[in-house]
Structure formats: structure tokens, C-alpha cells
Enzyme design. Structure first.
Site, PDB file in Angstrom:
ATOM      1  N   GLU A   1       0.834  -1.206   0.000  1.00 33.55           N
ATOM      2  CA  GLU A   1       0.000   0.000   0.000  1.00 33.55           C
ATOM      3  C   GLU A   1       0.867   1.254   0.000  1.00 33.55           C
ATOM      4  OE1 GLU A   1      -4.022  -0.924   2.410  1.00 33.55           O
ATOM      5  OE2 GLU A   1      -2.171  -1.256   3.525  1.00 33.55           O
TER       6      GLU A   1
ATOM      7  N   ALA B   1       6.133   8.952   2.914  1.00 36.68           N
ATOM      8  CA  ALA B   1       7.248   8.095   3.315  1.00 36.68           C
ATOM      9  C   ALA B   1       7.525   7.065   2.228  1.00 36.68           C
ATOM     10  CB  ALA B   1       6.927   7.374   4.621  1.00 36.68           C
TER      11      ALA B   1
ATOM     12  N   HIS C   1       3.441   3.410   9.954  1.00 34.44           N
ATOM     13  CA  HIS C   1       2.165   2.705   9.809  1.00 34.44           C
ATOM     14  C   HIS C   1       2.381   1.242   9.441  1.00 34.44           C
ATOM     15  CE1 HIS C   1      -0.766   5.929  10.328  1.00 34.44           C
ATOM     16  NE2 HIS C   1       0.084   6.725   9.714  1.00 34.44           N
TER      17      HIS C   1
ATOM     18  N   GLU D   1       2.697  16.977  13.404  1.00 32.73           N
ATOM     19  CA  GLU D   1       1.514  16.164  13.150  1.00 32.73           C
ATOM     20  C   GLU D   1       0.855  15.799  14.480  1.00 32.73           C
ATOM     21  OE1 GLU D   1       1.950  12.852  10.588  1.00 32.73           O
ATOM     22  OE2 GLU D   1       2.798  13.999   8.946  1.00 32.73           O
TER      23      GLU D   1
ATOM     24  N   TRP E   1      -1.880  14.700  15.061  1.00 32.40           N
ATOM     25  CA  TRP E   1      -2.816  13.577  14.919  1.00 32.40           C
ATOM     26  C   TRP E   1      -2.134  12.210  14.886  1.00 32.40           C
ATOM     27  CZ3 TRP E   1      -1.713  17.143  11.044  1.00 32.40           C
ATOM     28  CH2 TRP E   1      -0.977  16.658   9.961  1.00 32.40           C
TER      29      TRP E   1
END
Length: 275
Positions: free
Chosen positions: A150, A172, A179, A234, A236
Site C-alpha cells: 500500500e 514516506a 504505519h 503532526e 494527529w
């Protein structure tokens, strides 16, 4: 945070696209990493904040203390934190520290409100969301685990649209995304500031900054530390370290996970990550 200092930057990045803007082609939105995006080739407005030079490396933070077994029913934290093993809760992934192997994937994932996470992070995320909502704070998970494949498609879409150098400011490279560990998640409140710097002004952002460490989560890319982390602020993006290690980081006074772990800054991919 000083309002005069923050005001110009919030205005400059109010239209920040990394993570919330649609990726080129069929690639999913990239919520992995954000720096100041380059000007849009279509002429659309884009943040103009220049990337700051890395500057001198900050002094290494205190060495993490050896920890004992965790509470009953929870996984024991690493006795000696392994910063390199992708399976370790202490692993540090950044622009100069790819996963090894780069296509590593977690052995197991669990669903948390439609978002996959590693079991340890999933259990903690459920508890954190419940606690925040019990305090009357609206909060949701916007993004969780993202596989090597992904991330490859996301990054390739940006390269095709903007070129490799510009793509590195908004996405990235595969193998370098937190992630992919299954230990990172992005949170929002469903408002217009999800995945944007203005999220900082929400109750959800304030709550996770204060209470996230109690559940094992820290804000991974804090204000003004892009010279060390390689990414702009960031509020979040949360990283699961486990409650003991997360609270130890807070007590240490270290500004970043790199500093806390005694690692050098990673402002860019550098020679080791070239190719």
C-alpha cells in the site's frame, strides 16, 4: 504554545495536503508523513514554509531504563528495548532507519473500528477511545496499519505526479513508514481539521497529547522537531510504545523518540537510504 509564533505557520499550512489530499491515480490518501508540500503543478495554493536545515544534532536523551513485567494480562515490555527489531514495541522507524526487512509485516492484526492495528496497539487504542469518549471528547481513528504494498503505491503515485524529491516531502518511502509496523495510528474528530495542523486546536488533540501516554501512545512528530524527525508537526499521528515506555519518555523530557532512544536526527533519507 505562543500564539504569535504559531499563527503564521497555521495559516501557511491550513491547506496541508499530506495525508488528507487524494493521492495521484488510485493510490489511497497518504496519512503517513507530512512535510511542507512543494507548490502544486496545477497552480493550486500550497504551503510555502521552507524546510529548515537539520542543524546540530540534539544531545542524546537518557538511556531507557530496564523495565520489568507489565501488569497482569498485558504483554511484558522489552526488558532491553530493541530499536531495530520490527516486532519490538520500541522499534524506531524513520527516514534513515528502514524496517528490516523493508517489506516486514506484523504476524497478526486486529480491527479497531475499521482500522487494523497490532494486537497490543489495538487493545490500547480501544481503551483510549473509550476513555476519551467518556470524557466527552469526540475522537475516531482515521488511519492504522498500512502494508509495504500500500505504501509503495502511495509513494509511486506522488513520484509520478511531482518527482522523487518533491514526493519525499509528502510521503514516506515504502519500508520507512511507521504505519507499516502496525503500531501507529492517526486520530481525528470528524471535523474539518482531520489530518491538518489545525487539528491541534481541537479537544481530541488536547486530550491525546495529555492522556495518550497513559494508554501507551505518544505524539510522534511534535512541534518544531522536523530537523530530528524528518516531518513537520503532526498532532494527529500517535505511536504506541506501551504505557511504561510512553510515560517514561514524557518524564525524561526528551522531545522526540529519536532523542529518547539515543539516536541521531533523521531529517532526510541520507546516503544510507539512497537508491
Amino acid at each position: 504554545m505562543d500564539a504569535l509564533r504559531r499563527g503564521p505557520l497555521l495559516l501557511a499550512v491550513a491547506v496541508l495536503v499530506a495525508g488528507c489530499a487524494a493521492d495521484p491515480g488510485s493510490a489511497p490518501p497518504d496519512t503517513t508523513r507530512t512535510s511542507a508540500p512543494p507548490p502544486s503543478p496545477s497552480g493550486a495554493a500550497a504551503p510555502s514554509a521552507p524546510a529548515s536545515p537539520p542543524g546540530p544534532a540534539p544531545a542524546p536523551g537518557p538511556a531507557p531504563a530496564t523495565t520489568g513485567p507489565g501488569p497482569a494480562g498485558s504483554p511484558a515490555p522489552d526488558a532491553v528495548p530493541d530499536l531495530d527489531d520490527p516486532a519490538s514495541l520500541a522499534v524506531v522507524v524513520n527516514k534513515r532507519r528502514p524496517l528490516d526487512p523493508e517489506d516486514w509485516a506484523p504476524a497478526a492484526l486486529e480491527d479497531v473500528e475499521g482500522r487494523p492495528l497490532r494486537p497490543e496497539a489495538a487493545a490500547a487504542a480501544r481503551a483510549m477511545l473509550a476513555a476519551a469518549r467518556a470524557d466527552g471528547v469526540p475522537i475516531r481513528i482515521v488511519s492504522g496499519y498500512r502494508s509495504y504494498g500500500e505504501q509503495s503505491r502511495t509513494y509511486a503515485g506522488w513520484v509520478a505526479q511531482k518527482g522523487r524529491e518533491a514526493a519525499d516531502t509528502v510521503s514516506a518511502r515504502p519500508g520507512h513508514s511507521e504505519h507499516q509496523t502496525g503500531l501507529a495510528l492517526d486520530v481525528g474528530d470528524g471535523g474539518g481539521c482531520d489530518l491538518q495542523v489545525c487539528f491541534e486546536g481541537t479537544a481530541a488533540a488536547a486530550w491525546v497529547a495529555e492522556h495518550g501516554p497513559e494508554h501507551g501512545f505518544v505524539v510522534r512528530y511534535p512541534w518544531g522537531e522536523h530537523g530530528t524527525t524528518g516531518y513537520w508537526y503532526e498532532p494527529w499521528h500517535l505511536r504506541y510504545l506501551g504505557p511504561e515506555r510512553a510515560q517514561e519518555l514524557v518524564r525524561s523530557g526528551a522531545a522526540t523518540l529519536e532523542e529518547f532512544s539515543g539516536l541521531p536526527p533523521a531529517p532526510d533519507y541520507g546516503p544510507a537510504a539512497a537508491g
